[in-house]
Write an enzyme that holds these catalytic residues in place. Structure first.
Site, PDB file in Angstrom:
ATOM      1  N   ALA A  79       0.834  -1.210   0.000  1.00  0.00           N
ATOM      2  CA  ALA A  79       0.000   0.000   0.000  1.00  0.00           C
ATOM      3  C   ALA A  79       0.871   1.262   0.000  1.00  0.00           C
ATOM      4  CB  ALA A  79      -0.911  -0.015   1.230  1.00  0.00           C
ATOM      5  N   PRO A  80       0.403   2.329  -0.646  1.00  0.00           N
ATOM      6  CA  PRO A  80      -0.914   2.488  -1.264  1.00  0.00           C
ATOM      7  C   PRO A  80      -1.064   1.855  -2.643  1.00  0.00           C
ATOM      8  CG  PRO A  80       0.327   4.509  -1.464  1.00  0.00           C
ATOM      9  CD  PRO A  80       1.165   3.595  -0.620  1.00  0.00           C
ATOM     10  N   CYS A 203      11.668   5.342   2.511  1.00  0.00           N
ATOM     11  CA  CYS A 203      11.732   6.777   2.255  1.00  0.00           C
ATOM     12  C   CYS A 203      12.382   7.484   3.445  1.00  0.00           C
ATOM     13  CB  CYS A 203      10.352   7.358   1.956  1.00  0.00           C
ATOM     14  SG  CYS A 203       9.117   7.084   3.240  1.00  0.00           S
TER      15      CYS A 203
END
Length: 287
Positions: A79-80, A203
């Site tokens: 996800a997403p 990230c």
């Protein structure tokens, strides 16, 4: 003195101290870039299909996982769903893709993205599951030819832009996430077939969640090999051919080498990222 020390253990002051120590003189510029809004780019999972907007750094990361001859593909924390769409666009006609997500709310969002952005014939080869990726290797015996692990991480860009999360931040959060990431990464490698490839990405912009974990994987598994930049560039070039027309390839950012793996940072890539990734191969050699 004790009160000041306690204060520095969390919040904006601790965050600033932690990342200043990592990036030194670069930190103010990087921080300013992280505070700006990202500029998502349009991607189409099939010709004539609807656009899905995601960071160009995410597209590049998803292009870095080799899928040539891969029949069983796993997106472990999907996800997403943006990277899942890139993988679905690239996979061979007879291949299958499993998209897993542990959060039920995010799983629901993932299912909607797949339904809205993939053609029916591709959806039939995509399985969506909800469960803890770190437990898959204990529950299943299936081996995958290619695995993408985009692990939950510190996501400093989001922290900086949310006063609530910034006020709660502490170095202990990084340590806790690194433990979760290791459970996912070590499980992912166990699920990888010999000769297969595993792309680990986050990230985050700290080494504890990135290159340190990559090094730990190499130390733990003698049959793990991190691909050097020359081989990675060849894999990316090959993958780019499969997504022509679905994305503006000129928008793909450049990356910089880390101790192990590579990163894309927004201060030098026109706002793209941040993202870290490292590509591993499970060698065929008998240990």
């Amino acid at each position: 003195m004790a009160k000041d020390k306690k204060k520095s253990l969390h919040g904006e002051e601790a965050f600033e101290e932690y990342y200043s120590a990592i990036y030194g003189e670069r930190w103010p510029t990087l921080k300013a870039a992280l505070l700006k809004e990202s500029q998502p780019k349009a991607f189409k999972a099939f010709d004539g299909g609807p656009e899905y907007f995601l960071d160009s750094a995410s597209v590049l990361a998803a292009l870095s996982l080799p899928l040539k001859n891969a029949q069983k593909i796993l997106d472990m924390c999907a996800a997403p769903g943006g990277k899942s769409l890139v993988l679905a666009r690239r996979m061979n006609g007879g291949a299958s893709l499993r998209c897993n997500e542990r959060s039920f709310d995010r799983f629901q969002r993932l299912r909607k993205v797949v339904a809205e952005h993939l053609p029916q014939d591709t959806q039939e080869r995509v399985k969506i599951s909800c469960g803890d990726g770190a437990l898959l290797c204990k529950k299943e015996s299936v081996l995958y030819d290619a695995i993408l692990l985009d692990a939950p991480c510190s996501s400093e860009r989001h922290v900086l832009n949310d006063p609530k999360y910034l006020a709660e931040w502490s170095p202990a959060r990084v340590k806790s996430l690194a433990m979760q990431q290791w459970a996912l990464l070590s499980c992912a490698f166990r699920l990888l077939a010999p000769g297969g490839f595993l792309l680990y990405s986050t990230c985050a912009i700290n080494q504890s969640e990135n290159s340190s974990l990559a090094g730990r994987l190499l130390a733990k598994f003698p049959d793990a090999r991190a691909l050097p930049i020359e081989e990675l560039l060849d894999k990316q070039k090959e993958a780019a051919e499969a997504v022509k027309g679905s994305f503006d390839m000129e928008a793909l950012p450049k990356f910089e080498a880390q101790e192990l793996g590579f990163s894309i940072l927004p201060d030098v890539q026109d706002g793209a990222g941040p993202i870290y990734f490292c590509l591993f191969e499970k060698t065929m050699d008998k240990i």
